[in-house]
Motif scaffolding. Structure first.
Motif, mmCIF file in Angstrom:
data_model
loop_
_atom_site.group_PDB
_atom_site.id
_atom_site.type_symbol
_atom_site.label_atom_id
_atom_site.label_comp_id
_atom_site.label_asym_id
_atom_site.label_seq_id
_atom_site.Cartn_x
_atom_site.Cartn_y
_atom_site.Cartn_z
ATOM 1 N N ALA A 171 -27.323 8.935 34.876
ATOM 2 C CA ALA A 171 -27.182 7.484 34.745
ATOM 3 C C ALA A 171 -26.636 7.214 33.347
ATOM 4 N N VAL A 172 -25.408 6.711 33.264
ATOM 5 C CA VAL A 172 -24.733 6.509 31.994
ATOM 6 C C VAL A 172 -24.523 5.022 31.748
ATOM 7 N N ALA A 173 -24.963 4.538 30.604
ATOM 8 C CA ALA A 173 -24.712 3.161 30.189
ATOM 9 C C ALA A 173 -23.416 3.131 29.389
ATOM 10 N N VAL A 174 -22.508 2.205 29.747
ATOM 11 C CA VAL A 174 -21.217 2.082 29.066
ATOM 12 C C VAL A 174 -21.047 0.636 28.614
ATOM 13 N N TRP A 175 -20.526 0.432 27.390
ATOM 14 C CA TRP A 175 -20.352 -0.923 26.874
ATOM 15 C C TRP A 175 -19.137 -1.004 25.971
ATOM 16 N N ARG A 176 -18.716 -2.241 25.727
ATOM 17 C CA ARG A 176 -17.660 -2.532 24.757
ATOM 18 C C ARG A 176 -18.298 -3.143 23.522
ATOM 19 N N PHE A 177 -17.858 -2.674 22.341
ATOM 20 C CA PHE A 177 -18.329 -3.270 21.100
ATOM 21 C C PHE A 177 -17.980 -4.761 21.100
ATOM 22 N N PRO A 178 -18.924 -5.636 20.721
ATOM 23 C CA PRO A 178 -20.204 -5.385 20.074
ATOM 24 C C PRO A 178 -21.408 -5.404 21.033
ATOM 25 N N GLY A 179 -21.187 -5.157 22.309
ATOM 26 C CA GLY A 179 -22.265 -5.284 23.286
ATOM 27 C C GLY A 179 -23.168 -4.076 23.380
ATOM 28 N N ASP A 180 -23.594 -3.537 22.242
ATOM 29 C CA ASP A 180 -24.446 -2.344 22.210
ATOM 30 C C ASP A 180 -25.826 -2.686 22.778
ATOM 31 N N PRO A 181 -26.274 -1.969 23.817
ATOM 32 C CA PRO A 181 -27.538 -2.332 24.467
ATOM 33 C C PRO A 181 -28.769 -2.168 23.590
ATOM 34 N N ALA A 182 -28.721 -1.286 22.607
ATOM 35 C CA ALA A 182 -29.879 -1.069 21.736
ATOM 36 C C ALA A 182 -29.872 -1.981 20.518
ATOM 37 N N LEU A 183 -28.750 -2.667 20.279
ATOM 38 C CA LEU A 183 -28.596 -3.514 19.095
ATOM 39 C C LEU A 183 -28.210 -4.930 19.524
ATOM 40 N N PRO A 184 -29.141 -5.677 20.082
ATOM 41 C CA PRO A 184 -28.790 -6.998 20.616
ATOM 42 C C PRO A 184 -28.266 -7.971 19.562
ATOM 43 N N ALA A 185 -28.603 -7.765 18.284
ATOM 44 C CA ALA A 185 -28.123 -8.670 17.242
ATOM 45 C C ALA A 185 -26.677 -8.409 16.859
ATOM 46 N N LEU A 186 -26.092 -7.318 17.333
ATOM 47 C CA LEU A 186 -24.731 -6.979 16.922
ATOM 48 C C LEU A 186 -23.726 -8.021 17.412
ATOM 49 N N ALA A 187 -23.931 -8.539 18.615
ATOM 50 C CA ALA A 187 -23.013 -9.558 19.130
ATOM 51 C C ALA A 187 -23.032 -10.801 18.246
ATOM 52 N N THR A 188 -24.208 -11.172 17.750
ATOM 53 C CA THR A 188 -24.307 -12.312 16.828
ATOM 54 C C THR A 188 -23.624 -12.000 15.507
ATOM 55 N N ALA A 189 -23.888 -10.799 14.985
ATOM 56 C CA ALA A 189 -23.345 -10.413 13.679
ATOM 57 C C ALA A 189 -21.831 -10.301 13.697
ATOM 58 N N PHE A 190 -21.225 -10.154 14.882
ATOM 59 C CA PHE A 190 -19.778 -9.996 14.986
ATOM 60 C C PHE A 190 -19.115 -11.273 15.496
ATOM 61 N N ASP A 191 -19.827 -12.383 15.424
ATOM 62 C CA ASP A 191 -19.312 -13.685 15.857
ATOM 63 C C ASP A 191 -19.333 -14.607 14.635
ATOM 64 N N ALA A 192 -18.157 -14.955 14.119
ATOM 65 C CA ALA A 192 -18.077 -15.710 12.866
ATOM 66 C C ALA A 192 -18.818 -17.044 12.959
ATOM 67 N N HIS A 193 -18.682 -17.754 14.073
ATOM 68 C CA HIS A 193 -19.359 -19.043 14.219
ATOM 69 C C HIS A 193 -20.870 -18.853 14.247
ATOM 70 N N ALA A 194 -21.321 -17.834 15.002
ATOM 71 C CA ALA A 194 -22.759 -17.571 15.083
ATOM 72 C C ALA A 194 -23.315 -17.159 13.719
ATOM 73 N N VAL A 195 -22.539 -16.385 12.959
ATOM 74 C CA VAL A 195 -22.987 -15.958 11.623
ATOM 75 C C VAL A 195 -23.107 -17.160 10.695
ATOM 76 N N ALA A 196 -22.121 -18.048 10.729
ATOM 77 C CA ALA A 196 -22.182 -19.239 9.882
ATOM 78 C C ALA A 196 -23.417 -20.069 10.206
ATOM 79 N N THR A 197 -23.709 -20.221 11.496
ATOM 80 C CA THR A 197 -24.891 -20.978 11.906
ATOM 81 C C THR A 197 -26.164 -20.286 11.451
ATOM 82 N N LEU A 198 -26.224 -18.969 11.657
ATOM 83 C CA LEU A 198 -27.408 -18.200 11.268
ATOM 84 C C LEU A 198 -27.655 -18.293 9.769
#
Length: 402
Positions: free
Chosen positions: A92-119
């Protein structure tokens, strides 16, 4: 983890896995190459890829370079929405595209300029939140961690992304060391998904000075830096040191390069036997090497990556720096003679502070961990480079080279 599991994610079979994942997202895989391999025999295998993907668009479509990831042997990660799980009944292999790392849910936020500005605004860092925010990936180890620089024309911060269950501990380590006056990045805030915001440090990486032959701190200044670690660090949870994990790294080498399995295992056993039974109650950085040190005019002005700070052996921190400089001496295009001389200079200086036999054993142990590097980053001639690094393990275990 069986050898064929490693082949599944790095050999030709990976083409179908990646093509399926990309097609599910509406793209067409053009080609791919392995960027990084994290193989933990008996536990998991995670691989990062550089892929070119054709997305629907005018004419022939738009081809973009993407970072893809795949992980085998981490069932918890495979339950994350948005991650494609491919199961042939055996794997069973998990495959993803950056920044959708399954073990690092905050990565999608950290790679979104608008979300980072809000955070950043929510965390009270308005000088960076006033956009436009520019993001730059500084480091990424799939399923483990990432570092992203967020900047505007007037300010910048770093976003460190870890697994959610590690962020509170990481924040506490930064706060403890910064509060004790150590030149570590000040923590500015965090969220529950695993994102820690830290302030930048002055100076430039010691790696640049080492590479270019610039001024570097002497052994005594390195020791003085470690002397500043507060005793409270020894009360933190303990993490096994690089040298104490020698057998694990030998197994990683043996799985990737069976012809060197016996030599790697014998070296690991020798290292572990020499350091067995020693108390580990010194406050330590846990991963001290030149890329973790910031310099201004050759003087130490910053210390990075305190994730592993905790109780250990002073000799481990000192050995780590020596082993990393020696490994740089083995890289093509680097000044081998000068860098080896610097490693030897540090080793002689540190041998007056800690037991020389323990120091050289731990240098050998760290070198053994670094011998996994050529395969992990898929150097073109990684088998030969792995053997070169094992040669260095043997030399340093025998004593400080001339």
């Amino acid at each position: 983890m069986a050898q064929n599991d490693l082949d599944l994610l790095t050999g030709e079979d990976a083409t179908e896995l990646l093509a399926t994942a990309v097609a599910t997202a509406g793209g067409e895989l053009v080609d791919w190459s392995v960027r990084q391999v994290d193989h933990r025999p008996g536990r998991s295998t995670t691989v990062a890829y550089r892929a070119r993907v054709r997305w629907a668009g005018p004419g022939e479509g738009t081809v973009r370079t993407e970072t893809l990831g795949a992980s085998l042997g981490r069932p918890a990660d495979q339950q994350v929405p948005g991650v494609l799980t491919l199961d042939d009944g055996e794997h069973a292999v998990a495959v993803w595209r950056f920044p959708g790392d399954p073990a690092l849910p905050a990565l999608a936020t950290a790679f979104d300029a608008h979300a980072v500005a809000t955070l950043l605004g929510d965390l009270g860092v308005p000088e960076v939140a006033r956009g436009p925010v520019t993001l730059k990936v500084r480091a990424y180890r799939p399923t483990r961690r990432a570092v992203i620089e967020a900047s505007t024309p007037g300010a910048r911060v770093f976003l460190k992304v870890v697994r959610p269950d590690k962020v509170d501990d990481l924040h506490a380590r930064h706060a403890l060391l910064a509060g004790a006056g150590l030149p570590v990045p000040k923590p500015l805030g965090r969220n529950n998904d695993g994102l820690l915001v830290i302030a930048p440090l002055p100076g430039e990486s010691m790696r640049h000075a080492v590479r270019d032959g610039g001024a570097v701190p002497g052994p005594e200044e390195v020791v003085e830096l470690l002397d500043r670690l507060p005793r409270d660090v020894a009360d933190l949870p303990r993490r096994t040191s690089w040298s104490e994990n020698a057998s694990h790294y030998a197994s990683v080498i043996g799985a990737a390069l069976p012809g060197e399995a016996q030599r790697a295992a014998q070296l690991a056993t020798a290292v572990e036997q020499r350091i067995a039974g020693l108390p580990a109650d010194d406050p330590t950085h846990g991963d001290l090497y030149e890329a973790q040190v910031m310099l201004t005019d050759g003087r130490i002005t910053g210390l990075l990556d305190v994730d592993s700070a905790g109780p250990g052996r002073r000799a481990d921190d000192l050995a780590c720096l020596v082993a990393h400089v020696e490994t740089l001496a083995l890289l093509r295009g680097w000044d081998t003679e000068r860098l080896h001389g610097l490693a030897v200079r540090y080793a002689h200086g540190f041998a007056g502070v800690v037991d020389p036999d323990e120091l050289t054993a731990r240098i050998a142990g760290v070198l053994l961990s670094l011998a996994t590097g050529p395969h992990r980053v898929q150097e073109a001639d990684w088998p030969a480079q792995t053997s070169v690094r094992l040669d260095a393990v043997e030399r340093w275990f025998a004593g400080i080279p001339g």
